[in-house]
Design an enzyme around this catalytic site. Sequence first.
Site, PDB file in Angstrom:
ATOM      1  N   GLU A   1      47.944  34.893  49.357  1.00  0.00           N
ATOM      2  CA  GLU A   1      47.972  36.254  48.899  1.00  0.00           C
ATOM      3  C   GLU A   1      49.535  36.327  48.027  1.00  0.00           C
ATOM      4  O   GLU A   1      49.866  36.685  46.805  1.00  0.00           O
ATOM      5  CB  GLU A   1      48.195  37.486  49.495  1.00  0.00           C
ATOM      6  CG  GLU A   1      48.552  39.268  48.768  1.00  0.00           C
ATOM      7  CD  GLU A   1      47.798  39.843  47.777  1.00  0.00           C
ATOM      8  OE1 GLU A   1      47.931  40.487  46.903  1.00  0.00           O
ATOM      9  OE2 GLU A   1      46.694  38.992  47.543  1.00  0.00           O
TER      10      GLU A   1
ATOM     11  N   HIS B   1      49.081  34.111  44.272  1.00  0.00           N
ATOM     12  CA  HIS B   1      48.526  34.756  43.950  1.00  0.00           C
ATOM     13  C   HIS B   1      49.740  36.011  42.973  1.00  0.00           C
ATOM     14  O   HIS B   1      49.701  36.375  41.652  1.00  0.00           O
ATOM     15  CB  HIS B   1      47.866  35.967  44.469  1.00  0.00           C
ATOM     16  CG  HIS B   1      46.983  36.329  43.230  1.00  0.00           C
ATOM     17  ND1 HIS B   1      46.264  35.651  42.395  1.00  0.00           N
ATOM     18  CD2 HIS B   1      46.340  37.715  43.106  1.00  0.00           C
ATOM     19  CE1 HIS B   1      45.680  36.581  41.613  1.00  0.00           C
ATOM     20  NE2 HIS B   1      45.518  37.915  41.712  1.00  0.00           N
TER      21      HIS B   1
ATOM     22  N   HIS C   1      39.129  45.154  38.831  1.00  0.00           N
ATOM     23  CA  HIS C   1      40.036  43.991  38.559  1.00  0.00           C
ATOM     24  C   HIS C   1      39.712  43.090  38.033  1.00  0.00           C
ATOM     25  O   HIS C   1      40.214  42.286  37.484  1.00  0.00           O
ATOM     26  CB  HIS C   1      40.669  44.084  40.004  1.00  0.00           C
ATOM     27  CG  HIS C   1      41.571  42.847  39.989  1.00  0.00           C
ATOM     28  ND1 HIS C   1      42.857  43.863  39.505  1.00  0.00           N
ATOM     29  CD2 HIS C   1      42.077  42.298  40.961  1.00  0.00           C
ATOM     30  CE1 HIS C   1      44.064  43.126  39.796  1.00  0.00           C
ATOM     31  NE2 HIS C   1      43.534  41.851  40.554  1.00  0.00           N
TER      32      HIS C   1
ATOM     33  N   HIS D   1      22.763  42.048  40.158  1.00  0.00           N
ATOM     34  CA  HIS D   1      23.219  40.803  40.241  1.00  0.00           C
ATOM     35  C   HIS D   1      22.325  39.604  39.334  1.00  0.00           C
ATOM     36  O   HIS D   1      22.516  39.135  38.431  1.00  0.00           O
ATOM     37  CB  HIS D   1      24.266  40.342  40.809  1.00  0.00           C
ATOM     38  CG  HIS D   1      25.027  38.877  40.504  1.00  0.00           C
ATOM     39  ND1 HIS D   1      25.641  39.084  38.883  1.00  0.00           N
ATOM     40  CD2 HIS D   1      25.190  37.930  40.790  1.00  0.00           C
ATOM     41  CE1 HIS D   1      26.107  38.098  38.763  1.00  0.00           C
ATOM     42  NE2 HIS D   1      25.750  37.121  39.965  1.00  0.00           N
TER      43      HIS D   1
ATOM     44  N   HIS E   1      32.092  28.946  39.797  1.00  0.00           N
ATOM     45  CA  HIS E   1      31.072  30.060  39.962  1.00  0.00           C
ATOM     46  C   HIS E   1      32.422  31.203  38.752  1.00  0.00           C
ATOM     47  O   HIS E   1      31.981  31.950  37.385  1.00  0.00           O
ATOM     48  CB  HIS E   1      30.583  30.541  40.888  1.00  0.00           C
ATOM     49  CG  HIS E   1      29.375  31.509  39.793  1.00  0.00           C
ATOM     50  ND1 HIS E   1      28.202  31.124  39.368  1.00  0.00           N
ATOM     51  CD2 HIS E   1      29.179  32.928  40.499  1.00  0.00           C
ATOM     52  CE1 HIS E   1      27.295  32.063  39.428  1.00  0.00           C
ATOM     53  NE2 HIS E   1      27.964  33.077  39.744  1.00  0.00           N
TER      54      HIS E   1
END
Length: 305
Positions: A59, A62, A124, A214, A276
């Site tokens: 975290e 990032h 996001h 999806h 992906h």
Amino acid sequence: MKKFLKVWSVLTIICMTVVVFGGALVTKTGSADGCGNSWPLCNGQLVRLTDVTPEKLIEFMHRMTTGISSIFVIVLAICAWIYMKNRRETKPLAIIAVLFLIIQALMGMAAVVWGQNPYIMALHFGISIICYASIVLLALMIFEVDRKFDARNLVMGTKLRINIYALTIYTYLAVYTGALVRHEKASMAVPVWPFENGHFIMPTSVQDYVQYFHRLAAFILIVWLLYVTWLVFRDYRRYRVLTFSMVLSLVFIALQAVTGALSVYTGVNLYIALAHSLIITMLFALLCYLCLLASRSKSNRLRIK
């Protein structure tokens, strides 16, 4: 100045790729709460070597890479605005890059401080790929890719332009459904691809609905891309920029489908899941470039006449 812009644009794309990877890594590893509910520091302070955990490190890294990337994006936007001020797309792209970068950071902060709603957090990722695409478009303009592919003489018919615009918007919505799969923890809701145990079974939970939706969105996207590729090779074969772009888009969507299936079969392997996310980001950027070319089509027609 031009050489500096080329180098800086490449570095900016690399930085933003790291940010996209980092965001996906945070989600995949459940590291969003690694730094508690304080932002931008971890629990109100820098990470100390004595209390480092994998979640906290992921975290914090990032957040740090996002901060560094912000500097690169802002500098690129300002320099492109000054150096390419005569190009009509420069200012809108520069504004979009900086604006969506800020929105992305604020959404990340809000998620940390006030909690995470999966439907909001799915946006996001969508915000980040818009920022990424705008930076890629600025870089392509800086490298004058149009001249290399003779894209300045490209004229598209109304049918192709509408399909490209609509396909790009639809791709964004399909990306949202994929992000929602992650944030709703629905990746393994239907543990066999494409259906459960090889048969379609009525969904019984929110996660099932999200996963099925999806997969349906992904299937439609593949069919639509194949149709647009057929249109291009039927009517616009002489334009290398279009044929090359559509072949590349098919490569991306094939890799996307394969990594999606492998994500299910491997129980959401981290590296496959990250690939992906990256592949669809690059596909969206490519489609945005086609939108840019489509938007120039009318002016190209008038100029050629």
